[in-house]
Design a protein around this motif. Structure first.
Motif: not given
Length: 287
Positions: A176-178, A182-184, A188-193
């Motif tokens: 569940e932690e993994a 992964e969701e977070y 983060q990867a799309t936030c920079v856009l």
């Protein structure tokens, strides 16, 4: 005749000696011959006396004595039960505090609240580095603390069935932690856009860019809420299902103690950084 008179006198002396010896003397003599002591003999006589006295008591007196003994035992048991109930109440109170602490994030909607949940400004950096996973303890770290307690504290023990449950539960929590990690990471990867300097943001109006950022922070808030629910799930299982009452109290004390120790260490490091100590070298005066 003289022989007969001598035998008669001897018989009378023997009879006189036997009459002068009491039954207590004979009993003590018999007890010493059997290897017993005077104290044991006295105890036996006292027991016999008490037994004979009980036999002489009326049924009403015996019932009253039995009733008093029952009340004494019942009072002791009631005191023990009350102490256990008080301990149960304290454990439930502490668990409700954890629930209130972890679930309060689910009502946070502003951007400022979300950012403070990720990196709380009121927590020293060293404490964040040691414990923080999306704003608080990583759930598997809580389970690791439980294992350390079981290994180091002789009064704290896990049964074989509890150890099996703990191992299985740890594997499930890691999964569940993994998923949450992964969701977070995806957020983060799309936030920079959607940052002001990104090409996508330049093509959008100010209102559209703000809505995109608000949506991203809402998704982050959902991830943090999942992490908080997972933290509480671990604590609830440990405190209510995995451990007995005494071990649960030991765990709560240790959990609060290590949190406070790390916090105090972080505060000391923070103060040293803000107010560094300056060593003053004495300067000698020249004549």
């Amino acid at each position: 005749m003289e022989v007969a008179r001598f035998e008669e006198n001897r018989f009378e002396e023997t009879t006189h000696i036997v009459e002068s010896v009491s039954w207590d003397d004979l009993e003590r003599y018999a007890a010493s011959k059997a290897g017993g002591s005077c104290e044991r003999h006295h105890s036996w006589r006292s027991h016999q006396h008490d037994s004979s006295r009980k036999d002489e008591d009326s049924p009403g007196d015996l019932y009253e004595l039995w009733r008093q003994e029952q009340n004494i035992i019942a009072a002791r048991l009631d005191k023990e039960l009350k102490s256990r109930w008080e301990l149960d109440e304290l454990i439930e109170e502490q668990l409700s505090r954890y629930q209130s602490h972890y679930f309060k994030t689910m009502v946070s909607t502003s951007l400022k609240d979300v950012s403070n949940l990720l990196m709380p400004t009121w927590i020293p950096p060293h404490e964040l580095a040691a414990l923080s996973w999306l704003g608080d303890w990583r759930p598997t770290s809580i389970l690791d603390l439980l294992r350390i307690l079981a290994a180091q504290n002789p009064n704290f023990c896990l049964s074989e069935s509890s150890e099996r449950v703990l191992a299985q539960f740890t594997r499930e929590i890691r999964i569940e932690e993994a998923v949450i990690d992964e969701e977070y990471a995806e957020i983060q990867a799309t936030c920079v856009l959607h940052l002001p300097f990104s090409p996508l943001c330049n093509a959008q109006s100010h209102e559209e860019a703000l809505r995109s950022v608000q949506e991203l922070f809402g998704n982050i808030n959902k991830v943090i809420s999942k992490a908080q629910r997972l933290r509480y799930k671990v604590l609830e299982l440990v405190m209510k299902k995995l451990l007995n009452q005494t071990d649960t109290a030991e765990f709560v004390v240790a959990f609060a103690g290590i949190q406070d120790a790390i916090h105090q260490f972080g505060e000391q490091k923070k103060l040293k950084k803000q107010y560094p100590t300056v060593s003053m070298k004495g300067s000698g005066s020249s004549s």
